[in-house]
Design an enzyme around this catalytic site. Structure first.
Site, mmCIF file in Angstrom:
data_model
loop_
_atom_site.group_PDB
_atom_site.id
_atom_site.type_symbol
_atom_site.label_atom_id
_atom_site.label_comp_id
_atom_site.label_asym_id
_atom_site.label_seq_id
_atom_site.Cartn_x
_atom_site.Cartn_y
_atom_site.Cartn_z
ATOM 1 N N ASP A 22 0.771 -1.166 0.091
ATOM 2 C CA ASP A 22 -0.090 0.120 0.070
ATOM 3 C C ASP A 22 0.955 0.957 0.062
ATOM 4 O O ASP A 22 0.617 2.067 0.731
ATOM 5 C CB ASP A 22 -0.974 -0.120 1.330
ATOM 6 C CG ASP A 22 -1.933 -1.415 1.292
ATOM 7 O OD1 ASP A 22 -1.159 -2.448 1.612
ATOM 8 O OD2 ASP A 22 -3.064 -1.232 1.014
ATOM 9 N N ASP A 59 -1.142 -2.996 -3.968
ATOM 10 C CA ASP A 59 -1.647 -1.589 -3.863
ATOM 11 C C ASP A 59 -0.685 -0.645 -4.089
ATOM 12 O O ASP A 59 0.086 -0.194 -3.149
ATOM 13 C CB ASP A 59 -2.471 -1.272 -2.658
ATOM 14 C CG ASP A 59 -4.076 -1.465 -2.659
ATOM 15 O OD1 ASP A 59 -4.290 -2.016 -3.489
ATOM 16 O OD2 ASP A 59 -4.689 -1.239 -1.516
ATOM 17 N N TYR A 103 -1.815 4.072 -6.302
ATOM 18 C CA TYR A 103 -3.097 4.770 -5.898
ATOM 19 C C TYR A 103 -3.447 5.778 -6.986
ATOM 20 O O TYR A 103 -4.236 6.753 -6.774
ATOM 21 C CB TYR A 103 -2.910 5.347 -4.704
ATOM 22 C CG TYR A 103 -3.018 4.368 -3.458
ATOM 23 C CD1 TYR A 103 -1.950 3.512 -3.377
ATOM 24 C CD2 TYR A 103 -4.181 4.194 -2.818
ATOM 25 C CE1 TYR A 103 -1.808 2.639 -2.371
ATOM 26 C CE2 TYR A 103 -4.151 3.511 -1.770
ATOM 27 C CZ TYR A 103 -3.011 2.698 -1.556
ATOM 28 O OH TYR A 103 -3.136 1.664 -0.254
ATOM 29 N N ASN A 110 -6.582 -4.325 -4.653
ATOM 30 C CA ASN A 110 -7.548 -3.799 -5.082
ATOM 31 C C ASN A 110 -7.475 -2.215 -5.940
ATOM 32 O O ASN A 110 -8.323 -1.871 -6.827
ATOM 33 C CB ASN A 110 -8.627 -3.347 -4.081
ATOM 34 C CG ASN A 110 -8.026 -2.421 -2.905
ATOM 35 O OD1 ASN A 110 -7.093 -2.937 -2.308
ATOM 36 N ND2 ASN A 110 -8.803 -1.244 -2.821
ATOM 37 N N HIS A 111 -6.389 -1.646 -5.596
ATOM 38 C CA HIS A 111 -6.013 -0.391 -6.315
ATOM 39 C C HIS A 111 -5.320 -0.661 -7.772
ATOM 40 O O HIS A 111 -5.035 0.121 -8.657
ATOM 41 C CB HIS A 111 -5.122 0.509 -5.790
ATOM 42 C CG HIS A 111 -5.649 1.269 -4.714
ATOM 43 N ND1 HIS A 111 -6.786 2.280 -4.880
ATOM 44 C CD2 HIS A 111 -5.913 1.006 -3.128
ATOM 45 C CE1 HIS A 111 -7.286 2.846 -3.542
ATOM 46 N NE2 HIS A 111 -7.004 2.014 -2.724
ATOM 47 N N HIS A 157 -3.176 -9.836 -0.882
ATOM 48 C CA HIS A 157 -3.378 -8.484 -0.636
ATOM 49 C C HIS A 157 -4.285 -8.122 0.810
ATOM 50 O O HIS A 157 -3.959 -7.585 1.446
ATOM 51 C CB HIS A 157 -4.208 -7.588 -1.624
ATOM 52 C CG HIS A 157 -3.942 -6.078 -1.471
ATOM 53 N ND1 HIS A 157 -3.245 -5.346 -1.219
ATOM 54 C CD2 HIS A 157 -5.335 -5.193 -1.206
ATOM 55 C CE1 HIS A 157 -3.373 -4.149 -0.700
ATOM 56 N NE2 HIS A 157 -4.812 -3.956 -0.891
ATOM 57 N N HIS A 169 -11.463 -1.151 9.775
ATOM 58 C CA HIS A 169 -11.297 -0.894 8.397
ATOM 59 C C HIS A 169 -10.723 -2.235 7.819
ATOM 60 O O HIS A 169 -10.128 -2.889 8.033
ATOM 61 C CB HIS A 169 -9.970 0.037 7.941
ATOM 62 C CG HIS A 169 -10.164 0.782 6.922
ATOM 63 N ND1 HIS A 169 -11.584 1.636 6.897
ATOM 64 C CD2 HIS A 169 -9.699 0.941 5.889
ATOM 65 C CE1 HIS A 169 -11.384 2.443 5.666
ATOM 66 N NE2 HIS A 169 -10.278 1.992 4.773
ATOM 67 N N HIS A 170 -11.903 -2.486 6.656
ATOM 68 C CA HIS A 170 -11.791 -3.807 5.965
ATOM 69 C C HIS A 170 -11.890 -5.095 6.743
ATOM 70 O O HIS A 170 -11.448 -6.068 6.322
ATOM 71 C CB HIS A 170 -10.175 -3.935 5.174
ATOM 72 C CG HIS A 170 -10.037 -2.801 4.365
ATOM 73 N ND1 HIS A 170 -10.852 -2.312 3.395
ATOM 74 C CD2 HIS A 170 -9.025 -2.052 4.169
ATOM 75 C CE1 HIS A 170 -10.236 -1.255 2.851
ATOM 76 N NE2 HIS A 170 -8.976 -1.106 3.149
ATOM 77 N N HIS A 209 -3.411 -3.986 2.608
ATOM 78 C CA HIS A 209 -4.547 -3.682 2.380
ATOM 79 C C HIS A 209 -5.210 -2.550 3.526
ATOM 80 O O HIS A 209 -5.567 -1.660 3.380
ATOM 81 C CB HIS A 209 -5.789 -4.866 2.248
ATOM 82 C CG HIS A 209 -7.172 -4.492 1.824
ATOM 83 N ND1 HIS A 209 -7.182 -3.426 0.945
ATOM 84 C CD2 HIS A 209 -8.491 -5.064 2.081
ATOM 85 C CE1 HIS A 209 -8.545 -3.558 0.458
ATOM 86 N NE2 HIS A 209 -9.307 -4.154 1.211
ATOM 87 N N HIS A 265 -4.199 -0.317 6.492
ATOM 88 C CA HIS A 265 -3.055 0.580 6.657
ATOM 89 C C HIS A 265 -2.700 0.671 7.880
ATOM 90 O O HIS A 265 -2.606 1.614 8.603
ATOM 91 C CB HIS A 265 -3.442 2.014 5.851
ATOM 92 C CG HIS A 265 -4.035 1.805 4.672
ATOM 93 N ND1 HIS A 265 -4.695 3.069 3.864
ATOM 94 C CD2 HIS A 265 -3.765 1.180 3.477
ATOM 95 C CE1 HIS A 265 -5.106 2.646 2.588
ATOM 96 N NE2 HIS A 265 -4.275 1.354 2.473
HETATM 97 FE FE LIG Z 1 -5.818 -2.211 -0.710
#
Ligand SMILES: [Fe+2]
Ligand SMILES: *C1O[C@H](CO)[C@@H](O)[C@H](O)[C@H]1NC(C)=O
Ligand SMILES: *[C@@H]1O[C@H](CO)[C@@H](O)[C@H](O)[C@H]1NC(C)=O
Ligand SMILES: *[C@@H]1O[C@H](CO)[C@@H](O)[C@H](O)[C@H]1NC(C)=O
Ligand SMILES: *[C@@H]1O[C@H](CO)[C@@H](O)[C@H](O)[C@H]1NC(C)=O
Length: 447
Positions: free
Chosen positions: A167, A196, A199, A233-234, A318, A327-328, A355, A357
């Site tokens: 990331d 990631d 971005y 995902n990015h 990821h 988060h997530h 993923h 952060h």
């Molecule tokens: Fe991610």
């Protein structure tokens, strides 16, 4: 650097040759340390780290990755902005005058109203192990030279040091993470990147110029040591509203990996051997249910691993399977249900993910007994299970994940909201250490 880099994972559990052997922690430390959670901005396009190399059509965004399953190959990638130029890489061993050449291919792609430069990929095969090579890309008076060092031949007691970043993005914090990785005295020899990358998709119309700035930003490291790629995902860049419905288009054009050598049918999942590690890369954002190409590949992959030759079995993906941040939360759950029994049966050592952060390390736990009706759905200590490490704290513009679920679940050994990198340092077949960011303390990877 100073204190802002120092965090406090004070678990030591050292095996083998290393002296200290104290396990202070027995589950559930939440560090109060939060590394500056102000949102960091992307570095402006005219920043020093994004400078275009001088000269007409000069190769830029040079990066390398492992190019052969066994470790004795390198894929060199670079972009020429004005015309295709040459696809050839010249290379020579440090102690040799003899210049060899490897031909490659050039690809381009369009994304919305963006047209890429000429993206070159050349695969150098049959290199000597454990050897320093110089290489040169470009033609005319705009050639550029770099170097890399091939790994030792795979074997049980071959020490090797991997870095870990996820990331990353391209903020001032991202630059701090990369700088800090470069300055770490542990000297990572290869970077395991857990997804990631740029971005760019956070910009309007996924402004792919931000893929180019990112390529120039990482060149200072990625041209000299392989970065082992995992898609996040990015990298999906799926946006049918602007006519972009081919997932992973920028990523798969820019980053080539040696997937065919491990009998994979997609660059999004593959495996390599490097020194004493066997590294399996999975794709959290490609179909992975039963009968899918990724699944069918994966279940044949595990029995192939010869733990006498490569005792360290590592998986990169990821989205984490164990994540106690808000988060997530639970995003990795379906993949956990599908794959955890395999990870436990084949005694995977470590699963690295990004993923989220932040940083988190699990205990060695499994949660594979549940069968819908038996109610057995709590993770338990399991010596055959991997340790799960989330290291998605590279410094991207979306900021840190600081909110954690409370109370800290017992499977979670340590969590901390801090930017940085990790070091995975294999000593021999029995001992290996993991270090979070720049802290001087290490934890053992196998116990
Ligand atoms: Fe991610
Ligand atoms: C070499 O680079 C210089 C400076 O950029 C340029 O003026 C010259 O035309 C180039 N020569 C060739 C053969 O490309
Ligand atoms: C692409 O479209 C965006 C939004 O309309 C615009 O700002 C940008 O200048 C365009 N770029 C090119 C290369 O046409
Ligand atoms: C990025 O870090 C490098 C190395 O520390 C430094 O030389 C450079 O000025 C930094 N660039 C920015 C935009 O912060
Ligand atoms: C596994 O690796 C060891 C060490 O390299 C080798 O001696 C052995 O033959 C391999 N086993 C198989 C089944 O290939």
């Amino acid at each position: 650097m100073g204190l802002k880099w120092v965090s406090a994972d004070f678990v030591y559990l050292l095996v083998g040759l290393i002296l200290i052997a104290v396990e202070i922690c027995n589950g559930g430390i939440t560090s109060s340390f939060v590394r500056n959670d102000d949102l960091s901005l992307d570095m402006p396009v005219d920043s020093d780290v994004f400078r275009v190399p001088p000269g007409y059509n000069a190769p830029q965004q040079v990066h390398i990755t492992q190019g052969a399953y066994e470790g004795n190959g390198v894929i060199v990638s670079w972009i020429t902005p004005d015309e295709p130029g040459s696809n050839t890489v010249l290379y020579w061993a440090e102690d040799s005058e003899l210049k060899n050449s490897a031909d490659g291919i050039v690809v381009t792609y369009k994304y919305f109203n963006y047209t890429s430069g000429y993206i070159h990929h050349s695969s150098i095969k049959n290199l000597e192990f454990d050897t320093k090579y110089y290489y040169e890309v470009g033609i005319g008076n705009t050639t550029r030279q770099f170097w890399f060092i091939t790994p030792p031949k795979a074997g049980p007691d071959v020490p090797y040091t991997f870095g870990l970043i996820g990331d990353l993005g391209q903020t001032f914090d991202s630059n701090g993470t990369l700088t800090h990785y470069e300055l770490n005295p542990a000297k990572g020899q290869t970077l395991l990147f857990v997804g990631d990358l740029s971005y760019a998709d956070d910009y309007p119309f996924h402004d792919n110029n931000r893929w180019d700035t990112w390529g120039r930003f990482i060149e200072r490291n990625a041209a000299y040591q392989p970065w082992i790629w995992t898609a996040g995902n990015h990298e999906i860049d799926f946006d049918p509203e602007i006519g972009e419905s081919e997932p992973f288009k920028p990523y798969t054009h820019r980053f080539f990996v040696p997937y065919r050598e491990s009998e994979s049918t997609s660059p999004l999942w593959y495996s390599i051997k490097r020194a004493s590690a066997y590294i399996i890369v999975m794709s959290s954002y490609s179909a992975y249910g039963k009968y899918t190409p990724q699944y069918k590949w994966f279940i044949k992959e595990l029995p192939k691993v010869n733990r006498t030759e490569t005792p360290w079995l590592v998986v990169l993906m990821h989205s984490p399977l164990y994540n106690s941040y808000v988060h997530h939360y639970m995003e990795g759950e379906t993949m956990r249900v599908m794959y955890e029994p395999w990870f436990v049966e084949y005694k995977v050592d470590i699963i690295f993910a990004g993923h989220v952060h932040a940083y988190e390390r699990s205990e060695r736990v499994s949660n594979v007994a549940y069968n819908v009706v038996n109610g057995l759905c709590t993770p338990i200590r399991d010596h055959s299970a991997p340790v799960y490490i989330t290291i998605g704290d590279g410094g991207n513009l979306e900021g840190l994940a600081t909110e954690m679920t409370e109370p800290q679940p017992s499977y979670s050994a340590y969590r901390e909201a801090s930017f940085g990198h990790g070091i995975f340092d294999i000593k021999n077949k029995d001992a290996c250490l993991f270090q979070l960011a720049s802290q001087s303390r290490w934890i053992c990877c196998r116990s």
